[in-house]
Design an enzyme around this catalytic site. Structure first.
Site: not given
Length: 205
Positions: A49, A132
């Site tokens: 995620h 990220h």
């Protein structure tokens, strides 16, 4: 049917998730890295995620107001064009894949998510967004695997994709031994409240 009562507190964050084919593409690229660095603690692919706001441990009673404001936000925002690209690490301990594409829209979305969380009276550490996707963590006695894996993956360039939903996620960090596990508390599809061609919402292309 799950009859277990809701715990009194939940560790919560708001996130985006790449579609399955984008995750599969990265997982294929990672196959040699899995073999080269077997001591890394790899996240499950289904848990990958992109965190927009980490809220920490919250009382369960704080979740319903979050559901309402996040649902409203998602319906007024178009999907974002993103891609997974390259790699890096934080402090030689955490390996990540980078995010490419509509980063301006991503930052705007994260800012609005955080403002809504704040409007619900929820206190959290508002760290600067560094987009990220976390892939793995090192063991304390292994300072070389994460930098090496990041170098191996530096040239990865994934296909572009559209964000599908805004996710409110809970995790079991700090709830006993074993790997981290995540579950959607709820997720909302982007753009369901937009008319075709509507570009009036903040962040719309």
């Amino acid at each position: 049917m799950n009859d277990r009562p809701e715990p009194p507190t939940l560790r919560v964050f708001v996130a985006l998730a790449p579609p399955d084919d984008a995750k599969d593409e990265l997982a294929r690229a990672l196959q040699p890295t899995y073999a080269t660095y077997p001591r890394l603690r790899w996240n499950r692919i289904e848990d990958w995620h992109i965190t927009l706001a980490f809220l920490g441990e919250l009382p369960s009673t704080a979740v319903p107001p979050l559901r309402s404001v996040l649902a409203d936000l998602a319906t007024t925002r178009p999907a974002l064009h993103l891609a997974l690209r390259g790699s890096g690490h934080f402090d030689e301990r955490l390996l990540w894949s980078g995010i490419d594409g509509d980063l301006e829209g991503l930052h705007l979305l994260a800012t609005d998510v955080r403002n809504l969380v704040d409007s619900c009276g929820i206190e959290f550490t508002d760290r600067p967004l560094r987009p990220h996707l976390t892939l793995a963590r090192s063991r304390r006695d292994d300072p070389t695997s994460v930098p090496g894996a990041a170098a191996d993956l530096a040239g990865f360039a994934g296909r572009p994709w559209l964000t599908d939903r805004l996710h409110l996620v809970g995790s079991n960090i700090g709830r006993g031994p074993g790997p981290i596990r995540y579950r959607d508390i709820e997720a909302w599809r982007f753009g369901t409240g937009l008319r075709p061609g509507d570009d009036s919402a903040p962040g719309a292309p």
